[in-house]
Design an enzyme around this catalytic site. Structure first.
Site, mmCIF file in Angstrom:
data_model
loop_
_atom_site.group_PDB
_atom_site.id
_atom_site.type_symbol
_atom_site.label_atom_id
_atom_site.label_comp_id
_atom_site.label_asym_id
_atom_site.label_seq_id
_atom_site.Cartn_x
_atom_site.Cartn_y
_atom_site.Cartn_z
ATOM 1 N N ASP A 1 0.877 -1.170 0.000
ATOM 2 C CA ASP A 1 0.000 0.000 0.000
ATOM 3 C C ASP A 1 0.914 1.219 0.000
ATOM 4 O O ASP A 1 1.596 1.491 0.988
ATOM 5 C CB ASP A 1 -0.883 -0.006 1.255
ATOM 6 C CG ASP A 1 -1.766 1.227 1.352
ATOM 7 O OD1 ASP A 1 -1.681 2.116 0.470
ATOM 8 O OD2 ASP A 1 -2.547 1.307 2.321
ATOM 9 N N PHE B 1 -10.880 10.615 -8.734
ATOM 10 C CA PHE B 1 -12.306 10.739 -8.424
ATOM 11 C C PHE B 1 -13.087 10.800 -9.729
ATOM 12 O O PHE B 1 -12.612 11.357 -10.720
ATOM 13 C CB PHE B 1 -12.566 12.016 -7.619
ATOM 14 C CG PHE B 1 -12.144 11.924 -6.173
ATOM 15 C CD1 PHE B 1 -13.045 11.564 -5.176
ATOM 16 C CD2 PHE B 1 -10.834 12.203 -5.796
ATOM 17 C CE1 PHE B 1 -12.662 11.477 -3.848
ATOM 18 C CE2 PHE B 1 -10.429 12.120 -4.469
ATOM 19 C CZ PHE B 1 -11.348 11.757 -3.498
ATOM 20 N N ALA C 1 -7.666 18.114 -9.448
ATOM 21 C CA ALA C 1 -6.683 17.537 -8.526
ATOM 22 C C ALA C 1 -5.886 16.436 -9.226
ATOM 23 O O ALA C 1 -4.666 16.341 -9.067
ATOM 24 C CB ALA C 1 -7.385 16.982 -7.294
ATOM 25 N N TYR C 2 -6.575 15.609 -10.019
ATOM 26 C CA TYR C 2 -5.885 14.521 -10.728
ATOM 27 C C TYR C 2 -4.849 15.106 -11.689
ATOM 28 O O TYR C 2 -3.704 14.647 -11.755
ATOM 29 C CB TYR C 2 -6.898 13.661 -11.487
ATOM 30 C CG TYR C 2 -6.259 12.523 -12.248
ATOM 31 C CD1 TYR C 2 -5.834 11.376 -11.589
ATOM 32 C CD2 TYR C 2 -6.065 12.593 -13.627
ATOM 33 C CE1 TYR C 2 -5.230 10.330 -12.278
ATOM 34 C CE2 TYR C 2 -5.459 11.555 -14.322
ATOM 35 C CZ TYR C 2 -5.052 10.437 -13.647
ATOM 36 O OH TYR C 2 -4.449 9.405 -14.325
ATOM 37 N N VAL D 1 -3.306 17.998 -11.601
ATOM 38 C CA VAL D 1 -2.157 18.575 -10.887
ATOM 39 C C VAL D 1 -1.251 17.464 -10.362
ATOM 40 O O VAL D 1 -0.018 17.549 -10.428
ATOM 41 C CB VAL D 1 -2.623 19.510 -9.740
ATOM 42 C CG1 VAL D 1 -1.443 19.912 -8.850
ATOM 43 C CG2 VAL D 1 -3.294 20.755 -10.312
ATOM 44 N N ARG E 1 9.822 13.622 -17.177
ATOM 45 C CA ARG E 1 11.125 13.273 -17.605
ATOM 46 C C ARG E 1 11.008 11.774 -17.854
ATOM 47 O O ARG E 1 11.072 10.947 -17.441
ATOM 48 C CB ARG E 1 12.220 13.533 -16.606
ATOM 49 C CG ARG E 1 12.415 14.858 -15.980
ATOM 50 C CD ARG E 1 12.896 16.027 -16.427
ATOM 51 N NE ARG E 1 12.564 17.224 -15.763
ATOM 52 C CZ ARG E 1 12.199 18.324 -16.329
ATOM 53 N NH1 ARG E 1 12.021 18.423 -17.536
ATOM 54 N NH2 ARG E 1 11.971 19.381 -15.695
ATOM 55 N N THR F 1 -8.826 1.039 -17.665
ATOM 56 C CA THR F 1 -8.779 1.111 -16.333
ATOM 57 C C THR F 1 -10.153 1.476 -15.898
ATOM 58 O O THR F 1 -10.825 2.170 -16.589
ATOM 59 C CB THR F 1 -7.558 1.918 -15.930
ATOM 60 O OG1 THR F 1 -7.719 3.160 -15.609
ATOM 61 C CG2 THR F 1 -6.464 1.749 -16.825
#
Length: 250
Positions: A61, A93, A191-192, A194, A205, A206
């Protein structure tokens, strides 16, 4: 001499499982499914076995430092280190999810960025000579970068951005999102995006993409497995954002 070993995080389903499937077919060594949930991980190993593919399972985890250190010790002890690490574990999410954005920001960054960083901190010292580390990011990261303020874009694209500065910027996003001030700070409402911007920026560098995703999990795994299996001595691409086996602009 210890067997070669490949470890894929978050690999009991989706693209992670597809990566394991391809490695079982192409990697000359032991391949590990890892997952938070032991039962789901063992189910994945069983499903691969039903396809005639041999894999192994270890609980991992990435949000639990004890779990990371336990896994690190196991692979160091049993194999003398790791030949291939694919950091695939992540969360997203649903678009329609009613969870407040402040919570989405904190939870998403905690897993996709900060926990992935913990994985690298502990596993990089045990990557064997000529080994490969592949961080699974997303084109959403580069799209999100274009939605940031020019000042933020400049920092994220800078050649001299340090890991400390990157971590500070990711924390700034979470802190501003908690106060509902992220937009004033030049951050977009994703959020994802970022979190993946942060992952891509390291070395730039589902389930997650849903049914409208342009590639199947097996197709999505192709470039990741290609990078993981580049022969020893090959030094490029290093620290690049790669898609469809090609280096992409950042």
């Amino acid at each position: 001499m210890a067997n070669r070993v490949a470890v894929v995080t978050g690999s009991n389903k989706g693209i992670g499982l597809a990566i394991v499937r391809a490695l079982c077919q192409q990697f000359p060594g032991d391949v590990y499914v890892t997952a938070r949930d032991v039962g789901r991980g063992q189910e994945a190993v069983a499903s691969l076995a039903s396809e005639g593919l041999k894999s192994n399972f270890h609980q991992l985890d990435i949000n639990d430092l004890n779990s990371i250190t336990t896994a690190t010790a196991y692979f160091k002890e049993k194999y003398g280190g790791v030949d291939v690490l694919i950091n695939n574990a992540g969360i997203a999410f649903e678009v329609a999810d009613a969870t407040p954005f402040a919570v989405q920001a904190e939870v998403t960054l905690k897993t996709n960025f900060f926990a992935t960083r913990d994985m690298l901190t502990h596993f990089l010292p045990i990557i064997k000579a000529g080994g490969r580390v592949v961080n699974v990011s997303s084109f959403v990261g580069s799209r999100t970068l274009n939605q940031c303020s020019l000042a933020l874009q400049q920092r994220f694209r800078s050649e001299d951005i340090t890991e400390d500065e990157l971590v500070g910027l990711m924390q700034q996003f979470v802190d501003r999102a908690k106060r509902d001030e992220h937009k004033q700070g030049g951050w977009p409402e994703t959020a994802y995006g970022v979190s993946k911007m942060g992952v891509s920026n390291w070395w730039v560098r589902t389930d997650m993409a849903g049914s409208k995703a342009p590639k199947s999990p097996d197709e999505g795994a192709v470039t990741l497995v290609y990078l993981a299996l580049l022969p020893p001595g090959v030094t490029e691409p290093h620290g690049k954002f790669v898609s469809d086996k090609e280096v992409q602009p950042w």
